[in-house]
Design a protein around this motif. Structure first.
Motif, PDB file in Angstrom:
ATOM      1  N   PHE A 103      48.309 -24.224 -36.250  1.00 21.24           N
ATOM      2  CA  PHE A 103      47.459 -23.115 -35.823  1.00 21.24           C
ATOM      3  C   PHE A 103      46.833 -22.477 -37.051  1.00 21.24           C
ATOM      4  O   PHE A 103      47.461 -22.358 -38.096  1.00 21.24           O
ATOM      5  CB  PHE A 103      48.305 -22.072 -35.078  1.00 21.24           C
ATOM      6  N   LEU A 104      45.589 -22.062 -36.893  1.00 23.63           N
ATOM      7  CA  LEU A 104      44.920 -21.327 -37.958  1.00 23.63           C
ATOM      8  C   LEU A 104      44.441 -19.984 -37.417  1.00 23.63           C
ATOM      9  O   LEU A 104      43.687 -19.925 -36.457  1.00 23.63           O
ATOM     10  CB  LEU A 104      43.724 -22.130 -38.489  1.00 23.63           C
ATOM     11  N   ALA A 105      44.931 -18.905 -38.026  1.00 27.76           N
ATOM     12  CA  ALA A 105      44.361 -17.590 -37.730  1.00 27.76           C
ATOM     13  C   ALA A 105      43.232 -17.386 -38.723  1.00 27.76           C
ATOM     14  O   ALA A 105      43.458 -17.385 -39.933  1.00 27.76           O
ATOM     15  CB  ALA A 105      45.426 -16.507 -37.865  1.00 27.76           C
ATOM     16  N   PHE A 106      42.013 -17.248 -38.207  1.00 33.34           N
ATOM     17  CA  PHE A 106      40.825 -17.273 -39.064  1.00 33.34           C
ATOM     18  C   PHE A 106      40.653 -16.001 -39.875  1.00 33.34           C
ATOM     19  O   PHE A 106      40.934 -14.897 -39.392  1.00 33.34           O
ATOM     20  CB  PHE A 106      39.567 -17.464 -38.205  1.00 33.34           C
ATOM     21  N   LEU A 131      39.793 -19.129 -22.485  1.00 32.03           N
ATOM     22  CA  LEU A 131      40.107 -19.958 -23.645  1.00 32.03           C
ATOM     23  C   LEU A 131      41.593 -20.258 -23.711  1.00 32.03           C
ATOM     24  O   LEU A 131      42.012 -21.405 -23.873  1.00 32.03           O
ATOM     25  CB  LEU A 131      39.664 -19.257 -24.941  1.00 32.03           C
ATOM     26  N   SER A 161      43.479 -23.705 -23.622  1.00 27.50           N
ATOM     27  CA  SER A 161      44.239 -24.106 -24.815  1.00 27.50           C
ATOM     28  C   SER A 161      45.684 -24.414 -24.464  1.00 27.50           C
ATOM     29  O   SER A 161      46.203 -25.482 -24.788  1.00 27.50           O
ATOM     30  CB  SER A 161      44.275 -22.971 -25.848  1.00 27.50           C
ATOM     31  N   ILE A 219      35.563 -13.672 -26.042  1.00 29.92           N
ATOM     32  CA  ILE A 219      36.317 -13.894 -27.269  1.00 29.92           C
ATOM     33  C   ILE A 219      35.671 -13.184 -28.466  1.00 29.92           C
ATOM     34  O   ILE A 219      34.549 -13.507 -28.852  1.00 29.92           O
ATOM     35  CB  ILE A 219      36.402 -15.408 -27.588  1.00 29.92           C
ATOM     36  N   ASN A 239      43.722 -10.180 -32.231  1.00 33.98           N
ATOM     37  CA  ASN A 239      43.479 -11.245 -31.259  1.00 33.98           C
ATOM     38  C   ASN A 239      43.956 -12.593 -31.797  1.00 33.98           C
ATOM     39  O   ASN A 239      44.469 -13.420 -31.049  1.00 33.98           O
ATOM     40  CB  ASN A 239      41.979 -11.301 -30.904  1.00 33.98           C
ATOM     41  N   GLU A 240      43.827 -12.791 -33.093  1.00 33.21           N
ATOM     42  CA  GLU A 240      44.321 -14.032 -33.685  1.00 33.21           C
ATOM     43  C   GLU A 240      45.846 -14.117 -33.552  1.00 33.21           C
ATOM     44  O   GLU A 240      46.398 -15.165 -33.221  1.00 33.21           O
ATOM     45  CB  GLU A 240      43.914 -14.133 -35.161  1.00 33.21           C
ATOM     46  N   GLN A 262      46.690 -14.841 -29.935  1.00 32.19           N
ATOM     47  CA  GLN A 262      46.514 -16.265 -29.616  1.00 32.19           C
ATOM     48  C   GLN A 262      47.671 -17.084 -30.169  1.00 32.19           C
ATOM     49  O   GLN A 262      48.174 -17.998 -29.525  1.00 32.19           O
ATOM     50  CB  GLN A 262      45.193 -16.782 -30.190  1.00 32.19           C
ATOM     51  N   LEU A 274      50.205 -19.450 -28.013  1.00 34.53           N
ATOM     52  CA  LEU A 274      50.275 -20.898 -28.203  1.00 34.53           C
ATOM     53  C   LEU A 274      51.560 -21.335 -28.909  1.00 34.53           C
ATOM     54  O   LEU A 274      51.917 -22.504 -28.894  1.00 34.53           O
ATOM     55  CB  LEU A 274      49.049 -21.378 -28.994  1.00 34.53           C
ATOM     56  N   ARG A 307      41.901 -24.487 -31.311  1.00 37.40           N
ATOM     57  CA  ARG A 307      42.811 -23.975 -30.288  1.00 37.40           C
ATOM     58  C   ARG A 307      43.233 -25.075 -29.318  1.00 37.40           C
ATOM     59  O   ARG A 307      43.784 -24.797 -28.251  1.00 37.40           O
ATOM     60  CB  ARG A 307      42.141 -22.829 -29.514  1.00 37.40           C
ATOM     61  N   LEU A 339      41.219 -27.435 -27.800  1.00 37.89           N
ATOM     62  CA  LEU A 339      40.228 -28.009 -26.882  1.00 37.89           C
ATOM     63  C   LEU A 339      39.518 -29.180 -27.568  1.00 37.89           C
ATOM     64  O   LEU A 339      39.211 -29.101 -28.761  1.00 37.89           O
ATOM     65  CB  LEU A 339      39.185 -26.941 -26.512  1.00 37.89           C
TER      66      LEU A 339
END
Ligand SMILES: Nc1ncnc2c1ncn2[C@@H]1O[C@H](COP(=O)(O)OP(=O)(O)OP(=O)(O)O)[C@@H](O)[C@H]1O
Ligand SMILES: [Mg+2]
Lengths: 257, 443
Positions: free
Chosen positions: A83-86, A100, A104, A144, A156-157, A160, A164, B393, B395
């Protein structure tokens, strides 16, 4: 869990080398912090690990749980538990957070032979995770990141990530731009997810977050390489002294000269 | 000495004309006018300002015959195209000819008149309103002339005062496969009396992959306080040419909201025109265009504000893939005394390929001073960062693109009042975005 060996990466189709031989090993349950001056390649490393097509790996490899993932697409890496939190979460108008995340979550579940959640089950599941970041239900129905404040985007990151539940998350400057309350919430969130089977890499400029999330290792990246690694104390030193004292050193066989 | 001047080309060069005027007088007088015009009006070329960007070869390289000479195939079972909301409020035309067996209007109340134009020759409303609001003759419009010359039938809908249709009315135009390329001229006349309310879904569906020329004319007259939701769905064969002339004429306090969906046809030319005939009206001229391959979709719209106080909106959304070409020319007219007009036009284009083409031009002609008119056009691509964000994510790239195109179209789709149309369009978006995968699978 993650093993990066002598990783070199360029911008796709151009000659600019950004990562110039990165080595990094991360085991289950560990928290790592990556620090370093602007433009040193921290985000690039995070994106290369996540599989951004903008960058091309020219040398070296990335092993995740023993498997070479260098050639995998971003979604395949997500299915494996990355996972990448941007640093700069992207705004996607017209697609709600809920849409989303359901897509996901179920895609990842499916690819791992796990059971998908139906809309009602998923709604409950989402709500249980919302508490982690102290956000209202209405957050789910919003497009989003669209019109979110800087702090909300970062939350929000984390949200998510909580939904996940990745094995390994790179969190790229998730702490930047957060006020003190938000920082504590984000840190709490990270602490709930970290540990046990999961590992976390925090890319940060500040000691601030590291007061709440205690890293096992701190690495300093300068000009596309790690020039020094240490424990938490290194972060404090950096806070005090900046990066200058490291800039002119080169590593030979892992030792600063 | 005389120099031979080549006679100008008319649309008759590209078709086998068979015009025999209707026995119904109100229609035959229009037929006769049409026959004169069709011989007189020039077929457009790229030298005409209104046709500058539009490649008309799918018409001019063809030869269309009347449908009864085309060897048209049987229509078969088309119940899959019936809207569940309009099961008993549906008129079906097959290749331009009324199909009584497949039509069903049993659910409409008795005071609503709905049926064939050809059976309404004595109806005062038909006599009064048919061909009453078009200005196609002034424009020397060869396509409207063809419709005028050739139509012998059509749909007629008359909603009396203070009456509301309980279910949407579905006007279903079906085109079948045929041995030869043919032409058809569907016609609709809608009259909404004072404070009436109706939802109309006008649909064009090509069952096969054949060539035909579809030239519909629709006339909508809305009296004081009448409300109409008008969806037009164009799903013609991918080889068809469709040149459309929908017009609405509005009286005081009328509300007319129209939504055109363009999915099919090789060439789609649509000239919607809304004329404000009295004060205080509200109207919408939206469209959603999804094209790929070699498709051309050209909209030349007119929002004609002739009186004070109007609210008008136009959201024209376009997705272009492959070599497809979208043309948009949006005219907003505001007459000298038409004060307090609030008009808004936006054309948003999403280009999915490097070879796709978009021409867009707002055209504002404003002669009043107290008006608020805004317009804007954007041409964009799916951003790599958006795709990567969704992909990270979990997809797939395909799913990510699909979601982003879906998000782009959503606003337009959500305006659809009829639930099943809403759903149908979502399916069409998925089909449109999924197509690449199918291609890969085949290739
Ligand atoms: N797509 C690209 N094209 C050209 N240069 C790029 C591209 N991506 C990154 N770079 C360059 O690579 C270098 C490293 O960038 P990166 O974003 O990884 O730095 P960073 O360590 O995350 O910096 P910051 O602390 O400011 O976030 C910078 O000089 C940047 O300009
Ligand atoms: Mg960065």
């Amino acid at each position: 869990m993650l093993e990066i060996k002598n990783l070199h990466a360029v911008v796709e189709g151009e000659d600019i080398e950004i990562l110039k031989g990165v080595d990094l090993t991360i085991n289950k349950g560990e928290i790592h912090a990556i620090m370093g001056p602007n433009g040193s390649g921290k985000s690039t490393l995070s994106k290369v690990v996540a599989g951004h097509p903008e960058y091309e790996v020219t040398k070296g490899e990335i092993l995740f749980e023993g498997e070479d993932i260098t050639e995998l697409d971003a979604d395949e890496r997500a299915h494996l538990g990355l996972f990448l939190a941007f640093q700069y979460p992207v705004e996607v108008p017209g697609i709600t957070n809920k849409t989303l995340l359901r897509e996901s979550y179920n895609t990842i579940a499916r690819s791992n032979g796990k059971e998908e959640l139906d809309p009602l089950e998923f709604e409950d599941y989402l709500k249980s995770k919302l508490e982690i970041i102290d956000m209202k239900d209405s957050f789910l129905e919003r497009s989003i990141n669209t019109g979110f404040s800087g702090g909300e985007k970062k939350k929000n990151e984390v949200f998510q990530m909580a939904v996940l539940n990745p094995k390994l998350a790179f969190m790229d400057e998730t702490d930047s731009g957060l006020d003190i309350d938000a920082l504590k919430i984000v840190a709490d969130g990270i602490n709930k997810i970290a540990g046990g089977e999961n590992a976390i890499v925090l890319v940060t400029h500040y000691q601030r977050l590291l007061n709440y999330v205690k890293p096992d290792y701190v690495h300093v990246m300068i000009d596309g390489k790690f020039v020094k690694s240490g424990d938490r104390k290194l972060a404090l030193e950096l806070e005090d002294q900046g990066y200058d004292w490291l800039e002119n050193k080169t590593m030979v066989n892992g030792e600063a000269q | 000495m005389s120099i031979a001047v080549k006679e100008k080309e008319t649309i008759l060069e590209f078709l086998e004309a068979k015009f025999d005027p209707s026995e119904v007088e109100v229609i035959s007088s229009i037929n006769e006018k049409g026959i004169r015009n069709v011989n007189d009006f020039a077929f457009p070329t790229k030298k005409d300002e209104e046709w500058r960007f539009t490649d008309l070869r799918s018409i001019s390289r063809n030869h269309f015959v009347p449908v009864d000479q085309a060897g048209a195939k049987d229509v078969g079972d088309i119940s899959q195209y019936y809207l569940p909301e309009a099961l008993n409020s549906r008129l079906v035309f097959v290749n331009g000819v009324f199909d009584a067996k497949r039509s069903d209007i049993s659910s409409l109340s008795d005071n609503i008149t709905i049926g064939r134009l050809s059976e309404q020759g004595d109806n005062e409303a038909v006599k009064e309103h048919l061909d009453a609001y078009t200005n196609y003759d002034e424009d020397k419009d060869a396509f409207a002339a063809l419709n005028d010359a050739h139509f012998r039938d059509g749909a007629f809908i008359h909603i009396p005062e203070e009456t509301k249709t309980e279910s949407p009315i579905h006007i279903l135009n079906i085109f079948t496969d045929a041995d030869k390329a043919f032409y058809a001229t569907p016609r609709v006349l809608f009259v909404g009396e004072k404070y009436s309310k109706a939802t109309i879904v006008e649909e064009h569906i090509g069952l096969a992959d054949n060539e035909y020329l579809n030239v519909p004319v629709s006339e909508y007259k809305l009296f004081e306080g009448a409300h109409v939701h008008h969806a037009r769905i164009q799903r013609d064969s991918k080889k068809a040419s469709h040149v459309s002339r929908p017009i609405a004429n509005l009286e005081q306090h009328a509300e007319y909201h129209s939504y055109t969906i363009c999915l099919g046809a090789k060439l789609f030319r649509n000239d919607p025109r809304v004329v404000q005939n009295a004060e205080e009206v509200d109207f919408t001229v939206d469209a959603l265009v999804l094209i790929d391959g070699e498709q051309i979709a050209d909209t030349h719209s007119i929002m004609d504000h002739r009186r004070a106080h109007a609210n008008s909106h136009q959201l024209h959304k376009v997705v272009v893939n492959d070599n497809a070409h979208s043309i948009f020319n949006g005219k907003i007219f505001v007459a000298r005394d038409a004060q307090k007009i609030d008009s808004f036009q936006e054309n948003r284009n999403l280009l999915l390929s490097v070879d796709g083409k978009v021409n867009t031009k707002p055209q504002l002609e404003i002669f009043a001073d107290d008006v608020l008119c805004s317009h804007g056009a954007t041409i964009g691509q799916l951003s790599d960062d958006e795709v990567f964000y969704l992909q990270s994510r979990g997809l797939t790239e395909q799913k990510s693109r699909e979601l982003l195109v879906y998000a782009f179209t959503l606003e337009s789709i959500e305006s659809m009042e009829v639930e099943s149309v809403h759903k149908l369009l979502l399916d069409e978006v998925i089909k449109y975005t999924n197509r690449d995968e199918e291609f890969v699978a085949v290739g």
